[in-house]
Enzyme design. Structure first.
Site, short mmCIF file in Angstrom:
data_model
loop_
_atom_site.label_atom_id
_atom_site.label_comp_id
_atom_site.label_asym_id
_atom_site.label_seq_id
_atom_site.Cartn_x
_atom_site.Cartn_y
_atom_site.Cartn_z
CG HIS A 14 -2.03 -1.01 1.13
ND1 HIS A 14 -3.32 -0.68 0.82
CD2 HIS A 14 -2.02 -2.36 1.27
CE1 HIS A 14 -4.06 -1.78 0.79
NE2 HIS A 14 -3.29 -2.81 1.07
CG ASP B 56 0.09 9.47 0.68
OD1 ASP B 56 0.06 8.32 1.14
OD2 ASP B 56 -0.65 10.39 1.07
P1 ADQ Z 1 -2.94 6.30 4.90
O1 ADQ Z 1 -1.54 6.76 5.07
O2 ADQ Z 1 -3.72 6.14 6.13
O3 ADQ Z 1 -3.04 4.94 4.05
P2 ADQ Z 1 -4.85 7.72 3.04
O4 ADQ Z 1 -4.80 6.95 1.79
O5 ADQ Z 1 -4.97 9.17 2.79
O6 ADQ Z 1 -3.58 7.50 3.97
O7 ADQ Z 1 -6.09 7.25 3.91
C1 ADQ Z 1 -6.46 7.89 5.10
C2 ADQ Z 1 -7.88 7.47 5.50
O8 ADQ Z 1 -8.16 8.03 6.78
C3 ADQ Z 1 -8.93 7.98 4.52
O9 ADQ Z 1 -9.82 6.95 4.19
C4 ADQ Z 1 -9.65 9.11 5.28
O10 ADQ Z 1 -11.04 9.15 5.06
C5 ADQ Z 1 -9.38 8.78 6.74
N1 ADQ Z 1 -9.18 10.07 7.45
C6 ADQ Z 1 -8.24 10.99 7.20
N2 ADQ Z 1 -8.39 12.07 7.99
C7 ADQ Z 1 -9.46 11.84 8.76
C8 ADQ Z 1 -10.11 12.58 9.82
N3 ADQ Z 1 -9.68 13.78 10.25
N4 ADQ Z 1 -11.16 12.01 10.40
C9 ADQ Z 1 -11.59 10.81 10.00
N5 ADQ Z 1 -11.03 10.07 9.04
C10 ADQ Z 1 -9.97 10.57 8.42
C11 ADQ Z 1 -2.11 4.00 3.44
C12 ADQ Z 1 -1.07 4.61 2.52
C13 ADQ Z 1 -1.76 5.43 1.45
C14 ADQ Z 1 -2.75 4.56 0.68
C15 ADQ Z 1 -3.66 3.80 1.63
C16 ADQ Z 1 -4.52 2.76 0.90
O11 ADQ Z 1 -0.15 5.41 3.25
O12 ADQ Z 1 -0.83 6.02 0.57
O13 ADQ Z 1 -3.55 5.39 -0.15
O14 ADQ Z 1 -2.91 3.12 2.62
O15 ADQ Z 1 -3.76 1.92 0.10
#
Ligand code: ADQ
Length: 501
Positions: A179, A391
């Site tokens: 991921h 990311d």
């Molecule tokens: P993450 O590093 O966690 O995931 P991301 O893909 O942006 O990063 O996902 C974050 C999740 O957390 C999103 O679904 C979002 O809705 C939720 N979230 C963020 N801020 C929030 C808030 N303030 N309150 C509630 N919910 C919140 C890892 C990798 C990424 C990759 C994913 C999936 O680092 O690059 O996209 O896995 O493969």
């Protein structure tokens, strides 16, 4: 569509998912006993129907340690009966949690794979415990699989599991999806255990990366470091041959449950919340940042860029409000605590410098927002400002666009987010280190004519809808089960190519 099993698996194949965390939320009820709820993330909504239809298994760590809750196994067995598939917990001790999860995974692999080597703590004990925990996961897998099961392992916590499974004699098809990004060779070589990790990865039958760039980095590493590796094919899936063993490797950019987000965004609850947010900030353009607390997300750089924009384009003052929501994460690690302090200092400085009566330039949240609250912010913000230094994908960018049901938003996105490979044509791409460049882009987004915003947002939403989470599961499983390269799906306007990465 959600709820349908669109996979291409043969009826005899069960799907076994293995991830660091089980897709559950554990809570204590009033009487002090554990309550278990199924998670609600995109991965669960995509995989749960497949698991339910095929009676699959999900294996992972429930999140509590042996010391905290030794009997979680029984609780899980009881509480997950209604889920339609079984969950098998891997129980970790407190020491394992600290050295495998916080240590090897989050203090070595996470910074290294995000090109932040200065943050790495190459403690040899972490490697010992990482191997031990990967063996523990492998044992639970071994005890729960049947012949012909298809085993799909997720992410950087479990890169050594293939070595363990193969040495336990498991011959089943093993697939792996990373991921997070895969680093370039000059970074990967710094890992003291680079050969062990690469050899383990080469024991899989299929490896999926988020982008072509990650796959290219991986191929470069194995071709340079492992003797006798040959690479064949072009396109979405290539083949690596090491001796007699063949590994398919592909780029499968992860998506979101687009229709699920649209539906929720349109509910009266979200609409009402969105209305209140705008009412509070009447006549202000809202710029939104949403991230987990992490040094890879580029939050301090983003705040500096916003300060630069306010100073260089005074027209923005009192006309925009930056809402930055940060979800608490990994707070036991000192780096994360220091980052929180830095963010709060910057927010304080900027608000101190620019606040006028009736206008505060930054609204800062440090907490997890509820889903309706988060979606209300997505709906109501005219500009999303997502500038990770690196990311894997960045799902927030996709969720934001999905929720712009009125198509009135601009996505400013880091060119180092995996999502940039797919969305580059219609998002405003920025270099997250370029403070002045981001400031100029903020101003440009602010001035963009509504018609242009609409056209670009419509196209972004088209791509995100088409390559949703169900497409992702489908194309990964198709790649897993195709027997020949020519059987791999041809995807017209499939986005990541060698050229655009
Ligand atoms: P993450 O590093 O966690 O995931 P991301 O893909 O942006 O990063 O996902 C974050 C999740 O957390 C999103 O679904 C979002 O809705 C939720 N979230 C963020 N801020 C929030 C808030 N303030 N309150 C509630 N919910 C919140 C890892 C990798 C990424 C990759 C994913 C999936 O680092 O690059 O996209 O896995 O493969």
């Amino acid at each position: 569509m959600k709820g349908e099993d669109r996979s291409v698996m043969n009826p005899v194949n069960r799907l076994v998912i293995v991830s660091n965390r089980l897709p559950i939320v554990l809570n204590h009820d009033e009487g002090g006993s554990w309550q278990v709820q199924e998670g609600s993330g995109g991965l669960v909504s995509a995989l749960a129907p497949v698991l339910k239809n095929r009676g699959g298994v999900w294996i992972g760590w429930p999140g509590t340690t042996e010391e905290e809750n030794g009997n979680i196994k029984n609780v899980l067995e009881e509480e997950t009966k209604s889920f339609g598939y079984s969950m098998k917990p891997v129980i970790l001790t407190l020491e394992e949690k600290q050295k495998y999860y916080e240590g090897f995974a989050n203090e070595i692999i996470w910074p290294l794979f995000h090109d932040m080597t200065a943050h790495c703590n190459f403690n040899p004990e972490y490697w010992q415990v990482y191997q031990q925990v990967n063996r523990k996961f492998a044992d639970v897998v071994y005890q729960n699989i049947r012949e012909n099961d298809f085993i799909w392992i997720h992410d950087y916590h479990l890169m050594n599991i293939a070595t363990e499974l193969r040495s336990a004699g498991v011959r089943s098809e093993l697939a792996f999806f990373l991921h997070i990004p895969f680093p370039p060779l000059d970074i990967m070589v710094r890992l003291p255990w680079r050969f062990q990790i690469l050899h383990s990865l080469l024991e899989f039958n299929l490896i999926g990366f988020q982008t072509m760039r990650d796959r290219r980095n991986f191929i470069h590493c194995v071709k340079t470091l492992i003797p006798g590796v040959r690479v064949f094919g072009k396109g979405q899936v290539q083949t690596i041959r090491v001796g007699e063993h063949e590994i398919r490797i592909g780029a499968f950019p992860i998506g979101i449950d687009f229709h699920g987000f649209v539906k929720l965004a349109a509910t009266p609850e979200v609409s009402e919340k969105a209305w209140f947010i705008h009412e509070d900030l009447t006549d202000r353009v809202i710029i939104l940042g949403v991230d987990r607390l992490d040094y890879t997300k580029g939050i301090p750089e983003r705040l500096k860029a916003y300060r630069n924009a306010l100073a260089r384009y005074p027209e923005l003052q009192e006309n925009v409000t930056f809402v930055q929501a940060v979800v608490p994460s990994r707070r036991s690690l000192p780096r994360y605590a220091a980052l929180k302090t830095e963010i709060e200092r910057l927010v304080g400085e900027i608000n101190g410098q620019f606040t006028r009566s009736g206008w505060v330039p930054i609204h800062y949240f440090f907490r997890s927002l509820s889903r309706p609250e988060l979606l209300a912010y997505y709906r109501t913000s005219e500009i999303a400002l997502l500038t990770p230094l690196k990311d894997g994908m960045n799902l927030v960018a996709k969720e934001y666009c999905a929720c712009k049901i009125e198509e009135n938003g601009v996505l400013i996105l880091s060119e180092f987010a995996g999502a940039a490979a797919q969305l580059q044509k219609y998002a405003e791409l920025v270099n997250p280190h370029d403070i002045e460049g981001i400031a100029e882009t903020i101003y440009r987004a602010y001035k963009m004519e509504p018609e242009k915003r609409k056209i670009r947002m419509r196209r972004l939403r088209y791509i995100i809808r088409k390559y949703d989470i169900f497409w992702w599961v489908d194309s990964f499983l198709k790649a897993a089960f195709a027997r020949d390269l020519k059987d791999f799906p041809y995807i017209e306007d499939y986005i990541p190519t060698e050229e655009n990465n």
